[in-house]
Design a protein around this motif. Structure first.
Motif, PDB file in Angstrom:
ATOM      1  N   ASP A   1      31.288  37.638  44.160  1.00 29.32           N
ATOM      2  CA  ASP A   1      32.489  38.359  44.204  1.00 29.32           C
ATOM      3  C   ASP A   1      32.727  39.291  42.897  1.00 29.32           C
ATOM      4  O   ASP A   1      32.869  38.546  41.811  1.00 29.32           O
TER       5      ASP A   1
ATOM      6  N   THR B   1      33.559  43.340  47.712  1.00 27.98           N
ATOM      7  CA  THR B   1      34.292  43.032  46.510  1.00 27.98           C
ATOM      8  C   THR B   1      34.056  44.118  45.205  1.00 27.98           C
ATOM      9  O   THR B   1      35.045  44.116  44.503  1.00 27.98           O
TER      10      THR B   1
ATOM     11  N   SER C   1      35.178  41.166  42.293  1.00 27.71           N
ATOM     12  CA  SER C   1      36.531  41.401  42.092  1.00 27.71           C
ATOM     13  C   SER C   1      37.502  40.687  41.237  1.00 27.71           C
ATOM     14  O   SER C   1      38.602  41.028  41.006  1.00 27.71           O
TER      15      SER C   1
ATOM     16  N   HIS D   1      39.306  39.868  51.417  1.00 23.28           N
ATOM     17  CA  HIS D   1      37.985  40.421  51.287  1.00 23.28           C
ATOM     18  C   HIS D   1      36.834  39.354  52.071  1.00 23.28           C
ATOM     19  O   HIS D   1      36.138  40.052  52.838  1.00 23.28           O
TER      20      HIS D   1
ATOM     21  N   GLY E   1      42.060  37.631  48.537  1.00 21.13           N
ATOM     22  CA  GLY E   1      40.879  36.766  48.733  1.00 21.13           C
ATOM     23  C   GLY E   1      40.435  36.668  50.475  1.00 21.13           C
ATOM     24  O   GLY E   1      39.311  36.769  50.901  1.00 21.13           O
TER      25      GLY E   1
ATOM     26  N   PHE F   1      36.392  32.740  49.972  1.00 23.69           N
ATOM     27  CA  PHE F   1      36.894  33.940  49.222  1.00 23.69           C
ATOM     28  C   PHE F   1      38.259  33.656  49.004  1.00 23.69           C
ATOM     29  O   PHE F   1      38.830  34.496  47.798  1.00 23.69           O
TER      30      PHE F   1
END
Length: 447
Positions: free
Chosen positions: A125, A183, A127, A168, A165, A340
Motif C-alpha cells: 500500500d 495505491t 498511499s 482501494h 481503504g 485495505f
C-alpha cells in the motif's frame, strides 16, 4: 454366477498356515509388535518440552539452521543499538530520551500496523502517507474552520481513511487492478486532495487543549499509571498463556508447561517494570505518555484480530496461497477489501499523531520519507515481503529500531542524510535476512 459360487478354495500354502499359530506364539507376536507400536510418530513439540531446557535449546538451534529466525535479528539489533549509543552518550537511555522514542514511535507505528496486514496478503500500500495527510486535513478543516466538535472531527477523519481503504480494496479485489497501481494512483490523487483542502495558507494549527494536541503532549504524571499498565500487561499475558495452555490440553494438543509460562511471564515482567521505572523515577521523567498507551492498545487489538479470529487466519491463508484459500471456501475479495480498509483507517489515525507532533495539519504532512519509514518498520520488524508470514508486533519492533537509531544520531548531532543512509542499510539487511531465511526453509523442506 453359479460357477463363481462353486469355485474351489485355493490350496493353503506355508504362509497360510500361520493362522494356526499356537497361543504362546500369539503372545510372542503381540510382544514383538509392541516396539513397532511404540515407534509411532510423536509430535516433536512434546519431545522438546519433555527434555526441558536442553530440548528447547536443541529446537532453537534447529529453527535457526532451518531459517526460522522470527524476531531474533531485531531483538539482537535493538540490544546492539542500545549498547552502542549508550556508550557514546549516557543520555540515550535517560527518561526524556525514552519518552521521545515512545512518542515519536507511536504515530508512524500505528500506520505500520496497517501495512503489516497488507504485507501478510503479499501486497503493498503506497498511499498510507497521503491518506495520513487527508485524515489530518479532514480533522483540521472540520474542527478549526467549520467549528465541529473535537471528537466528531476525529471520528470523521478516521472514517475517511476507512472509506479510502475500501475504495482501494474494491479496485484491487473486484476490478483486478494491481494493488501497486491502485495505491500509487491513490498516493498521487489523495495528495492533491490534501493540498486542495488545506487552501492557500497550506496549514492549520492545532488548537490548544484539543484532543489531537493531547495525543502526543499528554503524560500521566501519576507513577501508578506506568506501573499499573505494566502490571496489567503482565497479568493479561500470563492469563492468556494459561488459558491457551488449558484449551490445548483439553483438545489433546501440545501445550506449554507451567514452567515455560512462568519463565516467559517473568521476562515480560522485568522488561515492563524496567520501562515503567525509567518513565517515572529518573530526573526529568514526565510519566507515561498517552501516545504509548494508544499505540499499545492498537497493537493488542490488531494482534488479537490476526491470531485469534477467523478473519486473521483467513488473512494468512490468502497471503500464503490465494487460490488455495478460494478453493477452501474463503471469500478472498472480502478479505482483501477489509485489509485495505484497515490500512486506510490506521493511516488516517496515525496522521492525527503526526499533526499533533508537528503542531497542526499541513499540505505536506505525510510526504517525504513517511511512507518509506512505515513500510521499513514492518519489514525490519520481521514481516515478510512475500506474504503469509509475520506478526503484528513487527510494527513496534521495527519502529523501535528506526526511532532508536534516529534518537541516537540526533544526540550525536548527526545530519539527517546520515540517518537516511543508515536506515536504508538496516532495511536492506532486513530484506536480505528475510530472503535468505526463505531460501533456507525451502531447502529444509519447511517453506
Amino acid at each position: 454366477m453359479s460357477d463363481l459360487a462353486k469355485t474351489p478354495e485355493p490350496t493353503k500354502g506355508p504362509a497360510d498356515r500361520t493362522d494356526r499359530t499356537a497361543p504362546g506364539d500369539a503372545v510372542d507376536a503381540e510382544q514383538s509388535a509392541a516396539p513397532a507400536a511404540a515407534a509411532a510418530p510423536v509430535d516433536p513439540r512434546l519431545l522438546v518440552r519433555e527434555q526441558g531446557f536442553a530440548g528447547y535449546w536443541t529446537e532453537f538451534v534447529r529453527k535457526v539452521r532451518g531459517g526460522e529466525l522470527g524476531s531474533l535479528p531485531v531483538v539482537i539489533g535493538l540490544i546492539v543499538i542500545g549498547l552502542v549509543f549508550q556508550l557514546q552518550n549516557d543520555k540515550f537511555l535517560s527518561a526524556s530520551s525514552l519518552a521521545n522514542i515512545a512518542v515519536f514511535t507511536s504515530g508512524v507505528g500505528i500506520m505500520s500496523v496497517g501495512i503489516v496486514f497488507v504485507l501478510l496478503l503479499g501486497e503493498i500500500d503506497l498511499s498510507v502517507g497521503s491518506v495520513a495527510g487527508v485524515g489530518a486535513a479532514v480533522w483540521a478543516v472540520l474542527s478549526v474552520n467549520h467549528g465541529w466538535g473535537d471528537w466528531l472531527s476525529v471520528f470523521v477523519a478516521i472514517a475517511s481513511g476507512l472509506v479510502i481503504g475500501v475504495l482501494h480494496g474494491f479496485f484491487f479485489a473486484k476490478i483486478g487492478v494491481p494493488a501497486f497501481v491502485v495505491t500509487l494512483a491513490g498516493f498521487l490523487g489523495w495528495s492533491g486532495l490534501q493540498i486542495w483542502m488545506m487552501g492557500k495558507e497550506g496549514s492549520i494549527n492545532t488548537p490548544t487543549g484539543s484532543v489531537v494536541e493531547d495525543l502526543t503532549t499528554h503524560f500521566f504524571a501519576d507513577k501508578a499509571a506506568a506501573y499499573g499498565l505494566a502490571l496489567v500487561a503482565v497479568l493479561a499475558y500470563a492469563g492468556s498463556q494459561l488459558w491457551d495452555s488449558r484449551r490445548r490440553k483439553e483438545a489433546e494438543l501440545p501445550s506449554r508447561p507451567l514452567s515455560e509460562v512462568l519463565l516467559r511471564t517473568g521476562v515480560l515482567a522485568v522488561l515492563a517494570f524496567v520501562v515503567a521505572y525509567f518513565l517515572n523515577e529518573p530526573k526529568g521523567a514526565r510519566g507515561l505518555p498517552l501516545a504509548l498507551v494508544l499505540f499499545l492498545a492498537v497493537l493488542v487489538i490488531a494482534d488479537f484480530v490476526a491470531r485469534r479470529t477467523t478473519f486473521g487466519r483467513q488473512v494468512f491463508a490468502v497471503g500464503g496461497n490465494a487460490e488455495a484459500a478460494r478453493r477452501a471456501g474463503i471469500n478472498v475479495d472480502r478479505v482483501r477489501i477489509t485489509v485495505f480498509a484497515i490500512s486506510g483507517m490506521l493511516a488516517a489515525f496515525g496522521g492525527l499523531f503526526i499533526a499533533s507532533l508537528s503542531g497542526g495539519a499541513t499540505k505536506s504532512l505525510g510526504s517525504g520519507n513517511t511512507l518509506m519509514i512505515v513500510i521499513a518498520a514492518a519489514v525490519i520488524g520481521g514481516t515478510s515481503l512475500f506474504g503469509g508470514r509475520g506478526k503484528i508486533w513487527s510494527a513496534m519492533l521495527g519502529m523501535l529500531v528506526i526511532q532508536s537509531i534516529q534518537q541516537g544520531l540526533n544526540l550525536e548531532g548527526m545530519a539527517s542524510e546520515i540517518q537516511y543512509m543508515i536506515t536504508g542499510a538496516v532495511l536492506l539487511a532486513a530484506v536480505v535476512i528475510d530472503s535468505v531465511s526463505r531460501r533456507t526453509q525451502k531447502s529444509a523442506g519447511r517453506a
